[in-house]
Design an enzyme around this catalytic site. Structure first.
Site, PDB file in Angstrom:
ATOM      1  N   GLU A   1       0.851  -1.183   0.000  1.00  0.00           N
ATOM      2  CA  GLU A   1       0.000   0.000   0.000  1.00  0.00           C
ATOM      3  C   GLU A   1       0.893   1.241   0.000  1.00  0.00           C
ATOM      4  O   GLU A   1       2.045   1.190   0.462  1.00  0.00           O
ATOM      5  CB  GLU A   1      -0.932   0.020   1.217  1.00  0.00           C
ATOM      6  CG  GLU A   1      -0.253   0.225   2.558  1.00  0.00           C
ATOM      7  CD  GLU A   1       0.404  -1.045   3.075  1.00  0.00           C
ATOM      8  OE1 GLU A   1       1.315  -0.926   3.921  1.00  0.00           O
ATOM      9  OE2 GLU A   1       0.023  -2.140   2.643  1.00  0.00           O
ATOM     10  N   ASP A   2       0.370   2.357  -0.531  1.00  0.00           N
ATOM     11  CA  ASP A   2       1.130   3.602  -0.523  1.00  0.00           C
ATOM     12  C   ASP A   2       1.327   4.077   0.913  1.00  0.00           C
ATOM     13  O   ASP A   2       0.634   3.648   1.843  1.00  0.00           O
ATOM     14  CB  ASP A   2       0.405   4.680  -1.333  1.00  0.00           C
ATOM     15  CG  ASP A   2       0.448   4.396  -2.825  1.00  0.00           C
ATOM     16  OD1 ASP A   2       1.319   3.618  -3.248  1.00  0.00           O
ATOM     17  OD2 ASP A   2      -0.393   4.953  -3.560  1.00  0.00           O
ATOM     18  N   ILE A   3       2.241   4.996   1.083  1.00  0.00           N
ATOM     19  CA  ILE A   3       2.573   5.488   2.415  1.00  0.00           C
ATOM     20  C   ILE A   3       1.369   6.118   3.097  1.00  0.00           C
ATOM     21  O   ILE A   3       1.228   6.075   4.326  1.00  0.00           O
ATOM     22  CB  ILE A   3       3.750   6.489   2.324  1.00  0.00           C
ATOM     23  CG1 ILE A   3       4.279   6.831   3.713  1.00  0.00           C
ATOM     24  CG2 ILE A   3       3.343   7.740   1.557  1.00  0.00           C
ATOM     25  CD1 ILE A   3       5.558   7.653   3.685  1.00  0.00           C
TER      26      ILE A   3
END
Length: 420
Positions: free
Chosen positions: A188-190
């Site tokens: 997942e993105d940050i």
């Protein structure tokens, strides 16, 4: 071998009793193995995960193979393995291969036949190593400023913590390994939270010095990880076999994933808009590699499937979307279109501009690792004060996990955040 001559026995050429030819290292292994076994009271097992590496060194004859370079020009060059590690051509395997290909007349022409008698004794180096051990589990991420792996830009570490470091710093010392390699079923993105039952992950522990731990010990480590930080939570922590690790990567592109996002549109929403989104079933989209990840992923067009969408209006310009998608779908780009690189997208479907404000992963439909019986739970206090509701129990049941509060709605669409 007697009196400087090699005696050939007739039985070696008998088709009913073919000769069994062993290399020197094979003979040494089968001679020394049982001797060491009896001396140390350990069983000797060919193919064991624990290996003793015996490297023989003999300076006097260390260059006697170099004539092969002249006889078979071009063989003695450095080549690279698939992982990019240099491999020297004068390894045992490459010298053996070169000798196999070398005609006998060239061997006699360039080599020393018969070989010269040596006078110096050999020396040796003895080292030990254990095959990698694999530990798997699932993790939840409850914050929007934590990358999955250490975030490096131009060699500079941009954040102190990551999901990887928060987990591995408690597991690697337990095994006293040389290195711990983290991998997960996607990422997942940050700025994206990982909720639900969590994302499957795995640690490969290189050359561990300790490997035998009880289920209660894994539960204790789980509790310690969860107590150390309220940013993440780990469940189902357990040791797995190497052949089970394939399921982790297979799930990256084959399983369904469920997301929830907060979406902004540039005009007031209507009931017809919500009905249009709710009627979507098995929608195929084409996604070019997003601009934000082009620096680390090859340019390609990938076809993905949106299985269904459940819309929920918040107010005039805002709505929640719960999406079930094929693994590998770029949900952010499906919402805002990524400058036309994802077709169709929410904007083109509704005939307006759309942007995504916040995104959560709700579920990843892959049963990895397997659910296991729960031992007696451990309890630790958080090392830092926090009002987070993440559980500190070692329980691996996701249904008992208290999830963070719902998404916050901003009044303006956000700018693109840095990729993880």
């Amino acid at each position: 071998y007697q009196g400087g001559r090699i005696h050939h026995h007739h039985d070696y050429k008998n088709e009913e009793h073919p000769a069994i030819l062993l290399t020197c290292w094979q003979a040494v292994k089968w001679i020394l193995g049982p001797l060491i076994s009896r001396r140390l009271n350990y069983s000797f097992k060919n193919g064991s995960d624990f290996k003793a590496n015996l490297v023989y060194l003999h300076a006097e004859s260390s260059t006697e193979h170099e004539f092969i370079e002249a006889a078979n020009e071009g063989w003695n060059k450095k080549r690279r393995t698939k992982k990019g590690t240099p491999r020297h051509a004068d390894s045992l395997a490459n010298v053996s291969k070169a000798l196999t290909l070398l005609p006998e007349n060239l061997f006699c022409k360039y080599g020393v036949v018969p070989p010269q008698r040596v006078h110096a004794l050999f020396t040796y180096n003895l080292t030990f190593n254990h095959e990698s051990v694999y530990v798997a589990g699932r993790y939840n991420k409850y914050v929007r400023d934590l990358s999955q792996t250490p975030w490096l830009i131009d060699g500079e570490l941009k954040s102190k913590d990551s999901v990887e470091t928060l987990i591995s710093q408690h597991i690697a010392p337990l095994f006293e390994c040389d290195e711990a390699r983290f991998s997960a079923s996607g990422r997942e993105d940050i700025d994206v939270r990982m909720l639900g039952s969590g994302r499957p992950f795995m640690l490969e522990l290189i050359n561990p010095h300790k490997i035998m731990f009880s289920r209660e010990k894994y539960a204790e480590v789980e509790a310690r990880i969860n107590a150390h930080s309220d940013k993440i939570r780990v469940t189902r922590l357990q040791r797995i076999r190497k052949n089970q690790t394939n399921a982790l990567k297979e799930g990256e592109e084959t399983k369904r994933k469920t997301y929830k996002c907060c979406v902004w549109v540039d005009r007031p929403l209507t009931k017809a808009d919500l009905d249009t989104l709710a009627q979507i079933k098995e929608l195929e989209i084409d996604q070019k590699t997003p601009v934000r990840v082009l620096h680390r992923r090859s340019l390609a067009t990938r076809r993905r499937t949106i299985y269904h969408i459940t819309p929920e209006e918040v107010n005039g310009h805002f709505m929640f979307l719960t999406l079930s998608t094929q693994a590998g779908t770029y949900v952010k780009e499906f919402v805002h279109g990524d400058l036309g690189r994802t077709i169709p997208n929410v904007g083109t479907i509704l005939g307006c501009k759309a942007d995504i404000l916040q995104l959560d992963v709700l579920e990843i439909e892959i049963d990895f690792p397997k659910q296991i019986d729960e031992p007696k739970p451990f309890s630790f206090s958080h090392s830092s004060s926090s009002s987070s509701s993440s559980s500190t129990s070692s329980s691996s049941s996701s249904s008992s996990t208290t999830q963070p509060s719902n998404m916050n709605i901003d009044s303006k669409p956000p700018s693109e955040t840095a990729p993880s």
